[in-house]
Design an enzyme around this catalytic site. Structure first.
Site, mmCIF file in Angstrom:
data_model
loop_
_atom_site.group_PDB
_atom_site.id
_atom_site.type_symbol
_atom_site.label_atom_id
_atom_site.label_comp_id
_atom_site.label_asym_id
_atom_site.label_seq_id
_atom_site.Cartn_x
_atom_site.Cartn_y
_atom_site.Cartn_z
ATOM 1 N N GLY A 109 -6.212 -47.643 23.339
ATOM 2 C CA GLY A 109 -6.279 -47.404 21.891
ATOM 3 C C GLY A 109 -7.489 -46.603 21.459
ATOM 4 C CE LYS A 138 -19.447 -44.053 20.689
ATOM 5 N NZ LYS A 138 -20.702 -43.929 19.917
ATOM 6 N N PRO A 176 -22.553 -50.767 23.774
ATOM 7 C CG PRO A 176 -22.808 -50.514 21.455
ATOM 8 C CD PRO A 176 -22.669 -49.729 22.733
ATOM 9 N N GLY A 177 -20.405 -53.656 23.799
ATOM 10 C CA GLY A 177 -19.023 -54.113 23.874
ATOM 11 C C GLY A 177 -18.628 -54.471 22.453
ATOM 12 N N GLY A 219 -24.010 -51.782 10.966
ATOM 13 C CA GLY A 219 -24.304 -53.073 11.590
ATOM 14 C C GLY A 219 -25.349 -52.987 12.691
ATOM 15 C CB ILE A 220 -25.288 -51.465 16.082
ATOM 16 C CG1 ILE A 220 -24.203 -52.411 16.618
ATOM 17 C CG2 ILE A 220 -26.297 -51.114 17.173
ATOM 18 C CD1 ILE A 220 -23.289 -51.802 17.687
ATOM 19 C CE1 TYR A 242 -16.368 -44.971 19.166
ATOM 20 C CE2 TYR A 242 -15.632 -46.237 21.067
ATOM 21 C CZ TYR A 242 -16.529 -46.043 20.035
ATOM 22 O OH TYR A 242 -17.589 -46.907 19.868
ATOM 23 C CB ALA A 256 -24.178 -42.093 13.240
ATOM 24 N N GLY A 257 -21.590 -43.635 14.555
ATOM 25 C CA GLY A 257 -20.327 -43.461 15.264
ATOM 26 C C GLY A 257 -19.162 -43.878 14.403
HETATM 27 N N1 NAD Z 1 -19.044 -52.459 16.830
HETATM 28 C C1 NAD Z 1 -18.541 -52.303 18.054
HETATM 29 O O1 NAD Z 1 -17.734 -53.120 18.532
HETATM 30 C C2 NAD Z 1 -18.981 -51.150 18.908
HETATM 31 C C3 NAD Z 1 -18.555 -51.121 20.240
HETATM 32 C C4 NAD Z 1 -18.939 -50.059 21.046
HETATM 33 C C5 NAD Z 1 -19.748 -49.059 20.531
HETATM 34 N N2 NAD Z 1 -20.148 -49.111 19.235
HETATM 35 C C6 NAD Z 1 -20.985 -48.007 18.754
HETATM 36 O O2 NAD Z 1 -22.134 -48.521 18.101
HETATM 37 C C7 NAD Z 1 -22.586 -47.584 17.117
HETATM 38 C C8 NAD Z 1 -22.826 -48.292 15.802
HETATM 39 O O3 NAD Z 1 -21.602 -48.808 15.336
HETATM 40 P P1 NAD Z 1 -21.477 -50.081 14.365
HETATM 41 O O4 NAD Z 1 -20.572 -51.011 15.038
HETATM 42 O O5 NAD Z 1 -22.815 -50.533 13.919
HETATM 43 O O6 NAD Z 1 -20.655 -49.419 13.165
HETATM 44 P P2 NAD Z 1 -20.873 -49.435 11.584
HETATM 45 O O7 NAD Z 1 -19.603 -48.880 11.030
HETATM 46 O O8 NAD Z 1 -21.354 -50.764 11.118
HETATM 47 O O9 NAD Z 1 -22.050 -48.382 11.383
HETATM 48 C C9 NAD Z 1 -21.881 -47.018 11.622
HETATM 49 C C10 NAD Z 1 -22.771 -46.275 10.644
HETATM 50 O O10 NAD Z 1 -22.701 -44.887 10.974
HETATM 51 C C11 NAD Z 1 -22.632 -44.160 9.768
HETATM 52 N N3 NAD Z 1 -21.991 -42.878 10.014
HETATM 53 C C12 NAD Z 1 -20.711 -42.639 10.387
HETATM 54 N N4 NAD Z 1 -20.504 -41.341 10.477
HETATM 55 C C13 NAD Z 1 -21.676 -40.717 10.177
HETATM 56 C C14 NAD Z 1 -22.081 -39.361 10.068
HETATM 57 N N5 NAD Z 1 -21.224 -38.368 10.287
HETATM 58 N N6 NAD Z 1 -23.360 -39.086 9.737
HETATM 59 C C15 NAD Z 1 -24.225 -40.108 9.497
HETATM 60 N N7 NAD Z 1 -23.891 -41.393 9.537
HETATM 61 C C16 NAD Z 1 -22.630 -41.705 9.876
HETATM 62 C C17 NAD Z 1 -21.797 -45.039 8.830
HETATM 63 O O11 NAD Z 1 -22.006 -44.696 7.469
HETATM 64 C C18 NAD Z 1 -22.305 -46.427 9.188
HETATM 65 O O12 NAD Z 1 -23.389 -46.814 8.376
HETATM 66 C C19 NAD Z 1 -21.509 -46.499 17.058
HETATM 67 O O13 NAD Z 1 -21.924 -45.375 17.801
HETATM 68 C C20 NAD Z 1 -20.315 -47.147 17.717
HETATM 69 O O14 NAD Z 1 -19.436 -46.197 18.281
HETATM 70 C C21 NAD Z 1 -19.787 -50.131 18.419
#
Ligand code: NAD
Length: 255
Positions: A151, A159, A185-186, A17-18, A155, A91-92
């Site tokens: 929760g 971070k 991000p939130g 997504g992000i 993680y 990635a996360g």
């Molecule tokens: N969505 C939220 O509410 C939120 C909040 C705080 C932080 N984040 C952080 O934002 C970042 C993006 O998250 P998102 O919400 O877009 O999630 P998402 O699940 O939409 O995208 C994460 C992407 O990372 C890829 N990925 C996971 N593990 C991987 C690996 N080992 N190697 C390569 N690719 C890998 C997945 O395939 C996926 O496409 C992350 O670091 C997440 O921790 C997200």
């Protein structure tokens, strides 16, 4: 002339997504984008969408927890697209559980993806940036690192580690023209958040609780994060390093 003309940008988790929104943002401002994801199909889709609208993007299969895959993918980017100007460690992965209910195998997976994966990417990319005396690094952490989040103990620890790592690398590499900044991000409307909510007793209620706790009254969208990431990735932020920016609709307000 656009901000990222002639620049090669790697975005890890670029199929998500992000990450997807970030790839589209860099490409829309002239970058050549390397979409890294362990989910090649998702990365291919983002790259194809960008190309369909006239941008430049290539998908690379890369599991960031595997150093051999990281080295191979970074070498492929340099061979095919040229020197890397910007690295976005995005990635996360998360699992939503009270700490005492988690098991060490989950800690290992969380640490591997959210911390060690970024270490591999940084270790592979920084020497080239240092040699060229130019680089922009943007690490995507989380507001969980700044304010804590029930929760998400392990993680949040990862971070928080990413924030401390970023500040240290910002110091170590400042004289080489490399900046290192963090976007937190939130709650953001992506598959990751949906997965986190699934771990709750009532997922819809949890999402609504996030939304109503956010002063600006909505969840984040990928594009909200992409704007901040692109800023740190650009020369507009050339005099900004070691900084942490929350993009969370005011959920947390850190000085
Ligand atoms: N969505 C939220 O509410 C939120 C909040 C705080 C932080 N984040 C952080 O934002 C970042 C993006 O998250 P998102 O919400 O877009 O999630 P998402 O699940 O939409 O995208 C994460 C992407 O990372 C890829 N990925 C996971 N593990 C991987 C690996 N080992 N190697 C390569 N690719 C890998 C997945 O395939 C996926 O496409 C992350 O670091 C997440 O921790 C997200």
């Amino acid at each position: 002339m656009q901000r990222f003309d002639g620049k090669t940008v790697i975005v890890t988790g670029g199929g998500g997504g992000i990450g997807g929104a970030t790839c589209r943002r860099f490409a829309s401002e002239g970058a050549q984008v390397a979409v890294f994801d362990m989910n090649l199909e998702a990365a291919e889709k983002v790259a194809a969408d960008i190309r369909a609208t006239g941008g430049r993007a290539t998908a690379f299969a890369c599991n960031i927890t595997d150093r051999a895959q990281v080295d191979a993918a970074v070498a492929a980017v340099e061979a095919q697209l040229g020197p890397i100007a910007v690295l976005v460690n995005n990635a996360g992965w998360d699992v939503f559980k009270p700490f005492v209910k988690t098991v060490p195998a989950e800690w290992a997976k969380l640490i591997d993806i959210n911390l060690t994966g970024a270490l591999h990417m940084l270790h592979a990319v920084l020497p080239g940036m240092a040699a060229r005396q130019y680089g922009r690094i943007v690490n995507v952490a989380s507001d969980a690192a700044r304010g804590g989040s029930s929760g998400e103990a392990v993680y949040a620890a990862c971070k928080g580690g990413l924030v401390a790592l970023s500040k240290t690398l910002a110091r170590e590499h400042a004289r080489q023209g490399i900046t290192v900044n963090v976007v937190c991000p939130g709650p953001t409307d992506t598959a990751l958040l949906a997965g986190v909510a699934e771990g709750a007793r009532d997922p819809a209620k949890l999402i609504e609780a996030f939304r109503s706790a956010i002063p600006l009254g909505r969840l984040g969208q990928g594009e909200d994060l992409a704007s901040a990431i692109a800023f740190f990735g650009s020369d507009d932020a050339g005099f900004v390093t070691g900084q942490v920016l929350s993009v969370s609709g005011g959920l947390t307000m850190h000085g």
